[in-house]
Design a protein around this motif. Structure first.
Motif, PDB file in Angstrom:
ATOM      1  N   GLY A  90     -11.603  -4.783 -12.048  1.00 54.79           N
ATOM      2  CA  GLY A  90     -10.930  -5.595 -11.037  1.00 54.79           C
ATOM      3  C   GLY A  90      -9.444  -5.313 -10.967  1.00 54.79           C
ATOM      4  N   LEU A  91      -8.791  -5.071 -12.124  1.00 51.35           N
ATOM      5  CA  LEU A  91      -7.361  -4.756 -12.125  1.00 51.35           C
ATOM      6  C   LEU A  91      -7.099  -3.443 -11.410  1.00 51.35           C
ATOM      7  CD1 LEU A  91      -4.455  -5.316 -12.999  1.00 51.35           C
ATOM      8  CD2 LEU A  91      -4.964  -4.193 -15.165  1.00 51.35           C
ATOM      9  N   SER A  92      -7.906  -2.420 -11.722  1.00 48.65           N
ATOM     10  CA  SER A  92      -7.694  -1.129 -11.062  1.00 48.65           C
ATOM     11  C   SER A  92      -7.971  -1.229  -9.563  1.00 48.65           C
ATOM     12  CB  SER A  92      -8.579  -0.053 -11.695  1.00 48.65           C
ATOM     13  OG  SER A  92      -9.955  -0.375 -11.540  1.00 48.65           O
ATOM     14  N   GLN A  93      -9.000  -2.010  -9.208  1.00 48.30           N
ATOM     15  CA  GLN A  93      -9.291  -2.205  -7.792  1.00 48.30           C
ATOM     16  C   GLN A  93      -8.166  -2.989  -7.101  1.00 48.30           C
ATOM     17  OE1 GLN A  93     -11.668   0.188  -7.142  1.00 48.30           O
ATOM     18  NE2 GLN A  93     -12.292  -1.310  -5.616  1.00 48.30           N
ATOM     19  N   ALA A  94      -7.612  -3.979  -7.832  1.00 49.63           N
ATOM     20  CA  ALA A  94      -6.515  -4.765  -7.265  1.00 49.63           C
ATOM     21  C   ALA A  94      -5.307  -3.884  -6.973  1.00 49.63           C
ATOM     22  CB  ALA A  94      -6.126  -5.892  -8.223  1.00 49.63           C
ATOM     23  N   GLU A  95      -5.029  -2.936  -7.847  1.00 52.75           N
ATOM     24  CA  GLU A  95      -3.905  -2.027  -7.622  1.00 52.75           C
ATOM     25  C   GLU A  95      -4.158  -1.157  -6.394  1.00 52.75           C
ATOM     26  OE1 GLU A  95      -3.742  -0.206 -11.448  1.00 52.75           O
ATOM     27  OE2 GLU A  95      -2.167  -1.581 -12.161  1.00 52.75           O
ATOM     28  N   ARG A  96      -5.402  -0.714  -6.222  1.00 52.96           N
ATOM     29  CA  ARG A  96      -5.731   0.066  -5.023  1.00 52.96           C
ATOM     30  C   ARG A  96      -5.618  -0.789  -3.767  1.00 52.96           C
ATOM     31  NH1 ARG A  96     -10.122   1.628  -8.427  1.00 52.96           N
ATOM     32  NH2 ARG A  96      -9.792   3.693  -9.355  1.00 52.96           N
ATOM     33  N   SER A  97      -6.094  -2.018  -3.854  1.00 56.79           N
ATOM     34  CA  SER A  97      -6.011  -2.918  -2.693  1.00 56.79           C
ATOM     35  C   SER A  97      -4.561  -3.241  -2.352  1.00 56.79           C
ATOM     36  CB  SER A  97      -6.785  -4.209  -2.967  1.00 56.79           C
ATOM     37  OG  SER A  97      -8.164  -3.949  -3.154  1.00 56.79           O
ATOM     38  N   ALA A  98      -3.731  -3.400  -3.390  1.00 57.12           N
ATOM     39  CA  ALA A  98      -2.318  -3.679  -3.147  1.00 57.12           C
ATOM     40  C   ALA A  98      -1.651  -2.509  -2.432  1.00 57.12           C
ATOM     41  CB  ALA A  98      -1.604  -3.987  -4.456  1.00 57.12           C
ATOM     42  N   ALA A  99      -2.015  -1.283  -2.829  1.00 56.75           N
ATOM     43  CA  ALA A  99      -1.457  -0.102  -2.172  1.00 56.75           C
ATOM     44  C   ALA A  99      -1.833  -0.070  -0.694  1.00 56.75           C
ATOM     45  CB  ALA A  99      -1.940   1.162  -2.871  1.00 56.75           C
ATOM     46  N   ALA A 100      -2.980  -0.663  -0.361  1.00 56.26           N
ATOM     47  CA  ALA A 100      -3.432  -0.722   1.035  1.00 56.26           C
ATOM     48  C   ALA A 100      -3.036  -2.028   1.717  1.00 56.26           C
ATOM     49  CB  ALA A 100      -4.950  -0.549   1.096  1.00 56.26           C
ATOM     50  N   SER A 101      -2.256  -2.877   1.017  1.00 57.18           N
ATOM     51  CA  SER A 101      -1.820  -4.184   1.534  1.00 57.18           C
ATOM     52  C   SER A 101      -2.993  -5.092   1.879  1.00 57.18           C
ATOM     53  CB  SER A 101      -0.908  -4.010   2.772  1.00 57.18           C
ATOM     54  OG  SER A 101       0.250  -3.286   2.427  1.00 57.18           O
ATOM     55  N   ASP A 102      -4.107  -4.934   1.158  1.00 52.42           N
ATOM     56  CA  ASP A 102      -5.263  -5.810   1.334  1.00 52.42           C
ATOM     57  C   ASP A 102      -5.129  -6.957   0.331  1.00 52.42           C
ATOM     58  OD1 ASP A 102      -7.662  -7.064   1.707  1.00 52.42           O
ATOM     59  OD2 ASP A 102      -8.917  -5.305   1.245  1.00 52.42           O
ATOM     60  N   TRP A 103      -4.311  -7.943   0.685  1.00 48.22           N
ATOM     61  CA  TRP A 103      -3.917  -8.973  -0.274  1.00 48.22           C
ATOM     62  C   TRP A 103      -5.035  -9.958  -0.583  1.00 48.22           C
ATOM     63  CZ3 TRP A 103      -0.178  -6.913  -2.554  1.00 48.22           C
ATOM     64  CH2 TRP A 103       0.800  -6.199  -1.867  1.00 48.22           C
ATOM     65  N   VAL A 104      -5.944 -10.173   0.355  1.00 43.52           N
ATOM     66  CA  VAL A 104      -7.084 -11.051   0.088  1.00 43.52           C
ATOM     67  C   VAL A 104      -7.940 -10.469  -1.031  1.00 43.52           C
ATOM     68  CG1 VAL A 104      -9.189 -12.046   1.053  1.00 43.52           C
ATOM     69  CG2 VAL A 104      -7.106 -11.983   2.424  1.00 43.52           C
ATOM     70  N   SER A 105      -8.176  -9.160  -0.976  1.00 44.85           N
ATOM     71  CA  SER A 105      -8.951  -8.509  -2.029  1.00 44.85           C
ATOM     72  C   SER A 105      -8.221  -8.542  -3.364  1.00 44.85           C
ATOM     73  CB  SER A 105      -9.250  -7.058  -1.640  1.00 44.85           C
ATOM     74  OG  SER A 105     -10.071  -7.014  -0.490  1.00 44.85           O
ATOM     75  N   VAL A 106      -6.900  -8.408  -3.327  1.00 43.13           N
ATOM     76  CA  VAL A 106      -6.130  -8.444  -4.573  1.00 43.13           C
ATOM     77  C   VAL A 106      -6.323  -9.784  -5.268  1.00 43.13           C
ATOM     78  CG1 VAL A 106      -3.807  -8.403  -5.574  1.00 43.13           C
ATOM     79  CG2 VAL A 106      -4.410  -6.778  -3.772  1.00 43.13           C
ATOM     80  N   ARG A 107      -6.238 -10.861  -4.527  1.00 43.32           N
ATOM     81  CA  ARG A 107      -6.417 -12.197  -5.124  1.00 43.32           C
ATOM     82  C   ARG A 107      -7.794 -12.318  -5.770  1.00 43.32           C
ATOM     83  NH1 ARG A 107      -4.265 -16.883  -0.989  1.00 43.32           N
ATOM     84  NH2 ARG A 107      -2.737 -15.626   0.127  1.00 43.32           N
ATOM     85  N   ARG A 108      -8.816 -11.912  -5.026  1.00 39.63           N
ATOM     86  CA  ARG A 108     -10.190 -12.048  -5.515  1.00 39.63           C
ATOM     87  C   ARG A 108     -10.402 -11.209  -6.773  1.00 39.63           C
ATOM     88  NH1 ARG A 108     -12.400 -10.546  -1.278  1.00 39.63           N
ATOM     89  NH2 ARG A 108     -12.853  -8.376  -1.833  1.00 39.63           N
TER      90      ARG A 108
END
Length: 437
Positions: free
Chosen positions: A33-51
């Motif tokens: 989840g942390l690695s995915q959150a970093e990828r989502s943050a790079a794409a500005s997908d903030w909803v996914s980052v929270r989840r």
């Protein structure tokens, strides 16, 4: 019987193994989840980052990178609600002062406090903490400067402005100089775009003292009992001649807040109001509590007036007036020059007194006359070097060589070829605002 015991042991072992597998799966999922959150943050997908960070922070509640990412997830939308801003600041404040992420966290928290939560004192604390970690952070320096301007301290921000100027890319330095000019001479107009975005400046309305009043009233709501908001409000009353109202606010703050006198802004405003009311005894007592590390224009001016009018110590008063006039905004303060002239006359130095009166009259005429008018008109756009030469002339006549040299250097490298609106578009409207002095 032995078979039954063996079977139970096997079942327990299998169950325990299942728990271990489940726990391991949870940890693997969290790490993923942390690695995915970093990828989502790079794409500005903030909803996914929270989840994706929810599980990770449950298992790693002190992971600073995760807290920074979660804060940015709450603050990453186009419109950030106060509730999300508070949640973001809560995550940012869990990042330790010694962390390598501390400067970034403090900068993000300060930006949210200034722009969303409207808490300038909190914001300033965050910006200064960020700059303790790294004083080359342009955004922290720039937003600290703007925080000072938004709280009625434009003329106290010179040291911050010049650091901003040094850190600014060459292509933006002319814009920075124009902002500095506006903050010093037309403070209501200096941050009109910000005031409009915050709702303090209404559509179709020109910036005015009432724009500032709405801003200060909001700060009093968001930071009740804080010295910065209360002092800014008191200064607003003082500048409009309502000294008794200003004193009431400041006296109440001094009584309620044991740390009020740690603020140079509070002490300077309190002493100035007491001097204007003629209460020299109270002014002396307040002046004695001036923070020892601060010896700015307000300090020397207050000291000079007390020596001059309360103690009749004209020789030391003259020296203090001269110290004040050497520090910004001393060069444009023709009223303080007039006070010095009167002090010189009381000391029997009539010729020097007349010379100082002449200087005061020249300064006033420069601020209110055609040389300043031409500079003001030229700054409406930044695309013609020949017109902007009037700004260099104005600063030279004012005795402000640093600004004059900066403008001259930029104009020397600038082709005099007009482009629509100049390199940064038109300046904020200046109509209806009397130059500050």
């Amino acid at each position: 019987m032995k078979g039954i015991v063996t079977s139970k042991w096997r079942l327990a072992w299998i169950a325990g193994l299942g728990v271990l597998v489940t726990v391991a799966a949870v940890f693997v999922r969290a790490e993923w989840g942390l690695s995915q959150a970093e990828r989502s943050a790079a794409a500005s997908d903030w909803v996914s980052v929270r989840r994706q960070l929810q599980w990770y922070l449950r298992l790693h509640p002190n992971h600073e990178r995760a807290h920074l990412l979660m804060a940015r997830a709450y603050a990453g939308g186009r419109r950030v609600s106060p509730q999300d801003a508070r949640l973001a600041v809560d995550h940012l404040e869990r990042i330790g002062a010694d962390s390598e992420l501390a400067a970034a966290a403090q900068l993000d928290a300060g930006r949210l406090d200034l722009v969303v939560l409207m808490r300038p004192q909190h914001a300033e604390t965050h910006f200064r903490q960020a700059l303790k970690r790294d004083d080359r952070l342009f955004q922290a320096q720039f937003l600290l400067w703007k925080t000072m301007e938004l709280t009625g301290r434009s003329r106290r921000a010179e040291h911050v402005f010049w650091r901003v100027y040094q850190l600014s890319p060459p292509a933006t330095r002319m814009v920075r100089l124009r902002e500095w000019y506006l903050g010093q001479f037309f403070p209501y107009s200096a941050n009109a775009p910000l005031d409009e975005s915050f709702g303090f400046l209404r559509p179709g309305e020109s910036p005015s003292e009432w724009t500032e009043r709405r801003r200060f009233d909001r700060y009093l709501e968001t930071e009740p009992g804080q010295a910065l908001a209360a002092t800014a409000g008191a200064q607003w009353y003082q500048r409009r001649g309502h000294r008794a109202e200003a004193r009431k606010i400041l006296d109440e703050l001094a009584a309620e807040s044991p740390t009020a006198y740690e603020s140079p802004f509070f002490v300077a405003t309190h002493v100035a109001v007491l001097l204007e009311l003629g209460d020299y005894e109270a002014a002396q007592a307040a002046f004695a509590r001036w923070p020892p590390a601060v010896r700015d224009f307000d300090y020397w001016r207050a000291r000079a007036i007390l020596l001059d009018e309360a103690d009749a110590n004209y020789q030391q008063a003259v020296e203090a007036y001269q110290q004040a006039l050497a520090i910004w905004p001393g060069p444009i303060d023709w009223r303080t020059r007039g006070r010095l002239a009167n002090c010189l006359a009381r000391a029997g130095l009539r010729e020097q007194a007349q010379q100082m009166r002449d200087r005061a009259a020249e300064t006033r005429a420069l601020l209110e006359g055609p040389i300043h008018d031409r500079a003001r008109a030229a700054l409406r756009s930044l695309d013609q070097a020949s017109s902007l030469a009037a700004v260099v002339t104005f600063y030279r006549r004012l005795g402000r060589d640093r600004e004059a040299d900066c403008w001259a250097e930029l104009l020397a490298d600038m082709p005099d070829n007009p482009s629509p609106g100049g390199p940064a578009g038109p300046a904020p409207a200046l109509s209806g605002e009397v130059p500050a002095r």
